[in-house]
Each structure stands twice: as C-alpha cells, then as structure tokens.
Design an enzyme around this catalytic site. Structure first.
Site, short mmCIF file in Angstrom:
data_model
loop_
_atom_site.label_atom_id
_atom_site.label_comp_id
_atom_site.label_asym_id
_atom_site.label_seq_id
_atom_site.Cartn_x
_atom_site.Cartn_y
_atom_site.Cartn_z
N PHE A 12 -4.78 11.23 -6.29
CA PHE A 12 -4.16 10.20 -7.09
C PHE A 12 -3.00 9.64 -6.26
O PHE A 12 -3.22 9.34 -5.09
CB PHE A 12 -3.87 10.76 -8.50
CG PHE A 12 -5.17 10.89 -9.29
CD1 PHE A 12 -6.23 11.68 -8.83
CD2 PHE A 12 -5.39 10.16 -10.44
CE1 PHE A 12 -7.46 11.75 -9.51
CE2 PHE A 12 -6.60 10.23 -11.13
CZ PHE A 12 -7.63 11.02 -10.66
N ASN A 13 -1.78 9.55 -6.73
CA ASN A 13 -0.77 8.84 -5.94
C ASN A 13 0.06 9.79 -5.09
O ASN A 13 0.99 10.44 -5.59
CB ASN A 13 0.12 8.01 -6.87
CG ASN A 13 -0.64 6.79 -7.36
OD1 ASN A 13 -1.61 6.92 -8.09
ND2 ASN A 13 -0.23 5.62 -6.93
N ARG A 73 0.46 6.04 -13.46
CA ARG A 73 -0.16 6.74 -12.34
C ARG A 73 0.28 8.20 -12.32
O ARG A 73 1.33 8.56 -12.87
CB ARG A 73 0.25 6.11 -10.99
CG ARG A 73 -0.29 4.72 -10.77
CD ARG A 73 -1.79 4.75 -10.48
NE ARG A 73 -2.31 3.41 -10.27
CZ ARG A 73 -2.74 2.59 -11.24
NH1 ARG A 73 -2.67 2.99 -12.50
NH2 ARG A 73 -3.23 1.41 -10.96
N ASP A 124 -9.56 5.70 18.96
CA ASP A 124 -9.99 4.95 17.78
C ASP A 124 -11.39 5.39 17.36
O ASP A 124 -12.31 5.41 18.19
CB ASP A 124 -9.99 3.46 18.14
CG ASP A 124 -9.94 2.60 16.91
OD1 ASP A 124 -10.53 2.99 15.88
OD2 ASP A 124 -9.29 1.53 16.97
N TYR A 126 -11.91 -0.73 -1.22
CA TYR A 126 -11.35 0.53 -0.68
C TYR A 126 -12.02 1.74 -1.35
O TYR A 126 -12.54 2.63 -0.67
CB TYR A 126 -9.83 0.56 -0.88
CG TYR A 126 -9.25 1.93 -0.72
CD1 TYR A 126 -9.33 2.59 0.50
CD2 TYR A 126 -8.66 2.60 -1.80
CE1 TYR A 126 -8.82 3.87 0.64
CE2 TYR A 126 -8.16 3.87 -1.67
CZ TYR A 126 -8.24 4.51 -0.45
OH TYR A 126 -7.75 5.77 -0.32
N GLY A 138 0.05 4.98 12.34
CA GLY A 138 0.67 6.27 12.63
C GLY A 138 1.83 6.16 13.59
O GLY A 138 2.12 5.10 14.16
N1 UDP Z 1 3.42 -1.28 -7.87
C1 UDP Z 1 4.32 -2.23 -8.34
N2 UDP Z 1 5.09 -2.88 -7.42
C2 UDP Z 1 5.00 -2.67 -6.08
C3 UDP Z 1 4.09 -1.68 -5.62
C4 UDP Z 1 3.31 -1.02 -6.55
O1 UDP Z 1 4.43 -2.47 -9.54
O2 UDP Z 1 5.72 -3.33 -5.32
C5 UDP Z 1 2.59 -0.55 -8.84
C6 UDP Z 1 1.10 -0.71 -8.63
O3 UDP Z 1 0.60 -1.83 -9.34
C7 UDP Z 1 0.56 0.61 -9.19
C8 UDP Z 1 1.69 1.60 -8.93
O4 UDP Z 1 2.86 0.82 -8.67
O5 UDP Z 1 0.37 0.51 -10.59
C9 UDP Z 1 1.45 2.49 -7.71
O6 UDP Z 1 1.05 1.64 -6.63
P1 UDP Z 1 0.94 2.15 -5.15
O7 UDP Z 1 0.64 0.95 -4.30
O8 UDP Z 1 2.16 2.95 -4.82
O9 UDP Z 1 -0.27 3.17 -5.16
P2 UDP Z 1 -1.81 2.96 -5.59
O10 UDP Z 1 -1.82 3.16 -7.10
O11 UDP Z 1 -2.25 1.61 -5.18
O12 UDP Z 1 -2.51 4.06 -4.89
#
Ligand code: UDP
Length: 328
Positions: free
Chosen positions: A170-171, A220, A51, A142, A36
């Site tokens: 999701f993302n 995603r 913490d 995770y 953060g």
């Molecule tokens: N990704 C990628 N290259 C990178 C980082 C991420 O191809 O340098 C891909 C990753 O494999 C996933 C998508 O982008 O399919 C989203 O990844 P991110 O780490 O942003 O989010 P997550 O899906 O892990 O929550």
C-alpha cells in the site's frame, strides 16, 4: 544468501538492501540511476550500474555474479498519475524490463524471486480491508503492469519451477536515519507535505475533496519502508518452505489526505497550508490492506504501526537532508 536487488539505489530498494546487509546477506545492487542515488546504496553491497531494458547488460550482470540465490525486483516505473499520461512506459517498459530479468534468472538457475507489487491492483474493492482474495481491477496502467508481471511469475513457476512472492504494498513511507525518499519530480504525499514544512513549497494541493470518505479526501494505508523491507526478507527466507505466495502489505488502518497533513503539522510544528485541487486520475477513494496472511504465515509484525512515528522518521531525514541526496 546472495541477493540481487534491482532498483537498489532507489527509495524502497536501498532501504531493503541495507536491511539485507544488516541481516548478514550478500547484496548486489543493479540500478540505472534513473531515480536512484549512488549515495543510497549500502557501502557493503556490490553496485552495478545498468539498465534492465538492455538484455546484454542483464546477461553480463548474471555472468559476472554467479551463484545468486534470489532476486528482489524493485526497479520499475512507479507513478500512477504518470502511467495515465504515458501508458506504454508502464504497460511495455515495466513488463519488458521484468521479462529481461526473468529470462536471465532462469538461464542462470536462480529460482527465488520477490516482486514489489502494488495496491493499485484494487481499484474497485468489494471488501475493506483488502485481503488477497479481493478481485483484481488494476486502477491504472501502472497497476496493470504489475499484474502482468505477477502473471509472468505464475507461468514461470509452472514452467520453470520458480518460487516467487508478490508483495502488494500500500503506501510506502517513512525513512531511516541514513536513507530516505528523494524522487525527482516528487509526487508522493508525505515528502511533499514535508517540503512545505521546510518552506520549499508554499502549500500542499489536496487532490480532490469530493470522494465518498468521511472528510471527502482519499484514504490510504501508510506503511513504514523498514516494515516493507522486513517483509521482503521474511518472504525470501520462507520461499523454500512455503512455496510461492502473494501478500497484501499495509498497517491495516486508513488515513485521509487531510489527516496526513494534520499529523505533519503536529510533528513539524509548521502550519502547512493546503489548497483543494481536482482529483488525480487513477486514484481510488479508499485503499486499506488486510495483512493477516503475512502476519500468520511469516510472523511479520510492523515495527512502526503509528502514522505519527512514520511521519517523525520522515521529518528527521528530510530535516537532515533538505535537498535529498543532492547532486542529481
Ligand atoms: N495526494 C495529494 N496531493 C499530492 C500528492 C498526493 O492529495 O500532492 C494524495 C493522492 O491523491 C493519494 C494520497 O495523497 O490519495 C497518496 O498519494 P501518493 O502519491 O503519496 O501515493 P499513491 O497512493 O499514489 O501510491
């Protein structure tokens, strides 16, 4: 309401804290500043550095701030890839930290809790988009650590009358004019792509192009962080009325890694070179959410459903803050 936001100096936590302040709530931020930034904490919030791994610090937090109405728990280790390398950082620490928090919540009569959970619970979905009835198959330590916490919440409801909402998002992506995504190291796709657009990296590496998807790269569901924040607030406000709930949260549309890069090229005007690399362990091929339940029950509506708008909001912040919050 008086809301405790753990991880409120981080990316999603700080933006949610700011939205809470704007909605008229009193906010206490608790954060160890591992990822953060003090600059991200809204000035109207009370900031307590500490913490969750330290039970005494958590006890002191609740003792010093009586009358907390609800907790939004963001503080967590959050990296799928790292969790495959360091499983106990997730399976142990994420769980212990949440347990320390919940123990004090119950001791201080706090009975409302919102968990930031994850789509990484759905490694092998039988249906797409993924709704709340999908079977749970954590894709990594995770995801498993978040599922552990969901189960603790289930038991705390039965045993202590806690009301909780698990938001399986999701993302998360996109930024606001004042707050944005700044991790060290950065591992997320959109900020990394924008670092290429800022000429801070030579290219973006695509993690695998041999997935069973139309262009071979992972698909995603990208959801704007402000829309996530709004979902947290709606969920907190509805707990008394609806009781405990679990919601999947996304835009309901999938984009491949190559489509994300293409969108960034359009928004930034930069060629953003890419190279194809190996798959990243722990990544499922496709994750798209069905958010029908939260739309129906809470009236949640994304304000930023288009990837182009999400990307533009992120580009605006990263252009204004090419080194993030700085001063790490
Ligand atoms: N990704 C990628 N290259 C990178 C980082 C991420 O191809 O340098 C891909 C990753 O494999 C996933 C998508 O982008 O399919 C989203 O990844 P991110 O780490 O942003 O989010 P997550 O899906 O892990 O929550």
């Amino acid at each position: 309401m008086k809301i405790l936001v753990t991880g409120g100096a981080g990316y999603i936590g700080s933006i949610t804290a700011a939205e809470l302040v704007q909605a008229g709530h009193e906010v206490i931020v608790f954060d160890n500043l591992y990822q953060g930034h003090t600059a991200a904490v809204p000035p109207e919030a009370t900031f307590v550095e500490g913490d969750l791994a330290d039970p005494r610090a958590v006890q002191q937090l609740f003792a010093a701030h009586p009358g907390i109405d609800g907790i939004m728990h963001f503080a967590s280790y959050t990296l799928v890839g790292e969790s495959m390398q360091q499983p106990l950082k997730y399976l142990r620490d994420n769980l212990v930290n949440a347990a320390n928090l919940l123990e004090q919540a119950i001791a201080h009569d706090v009975r409302r809790f919102i968990l930031s959970s994850t789509a990484n619970l759905f490694d092998d979905p039988e249906r797409m988009p993924i709704d709340e009835a999908e079977r749970i198959v954590p894709g990594s330590p995770y995801g498993e650590s978040k599922f552990f916490i969901e189960r603790v919440l289930h038991w705390f409801e039965r045993l202590y009358g806690l009301r909780y909402a698990c938001l399986r998002y999701f993302n998360a992506c996109g930024d606001t004019p004042d707050r944005g995504e700044d991790h060290d190291p950065e591992t997320h796709l959109i900020p990394l792509v924008l670092q290429v657009a800022l000429d801070q990296r030579p290219h973006i590496t695509v993690f695998g192009d041999d997935y069973p998807t139309p262009d071979g790269t992972c698909v995603r569901d990208y959801i704007h962080v402000v829309d996530l924040a709004q979902a947290h607030i709606l969920a907190m406000e509805a707990l008394d009325r609806l009781g405990s709930r679990t919601y999947n949260l996304g835009n309901g549309e999938g984009f491949s890694v190559l489509e994300v890069i293409q969108t960034a090229r359009r928004v930034t005007g930069h060629p953003i070179p890419h190279v194809i690399g190996p798959r990243r362990p722990g990544d499922p091929a496709v994750l798209i959410a069905s958010s029908e339940t939260i739309r129906c029950e809470l009236g949640w509506q994304p304000r930023y459903p288009s990837l182009e708008d999400i990307m533009r909001s992120a580009w605006d912040w990263h252009r204004q803050h090419p080194h993030g919050y700085g001063g790490r």
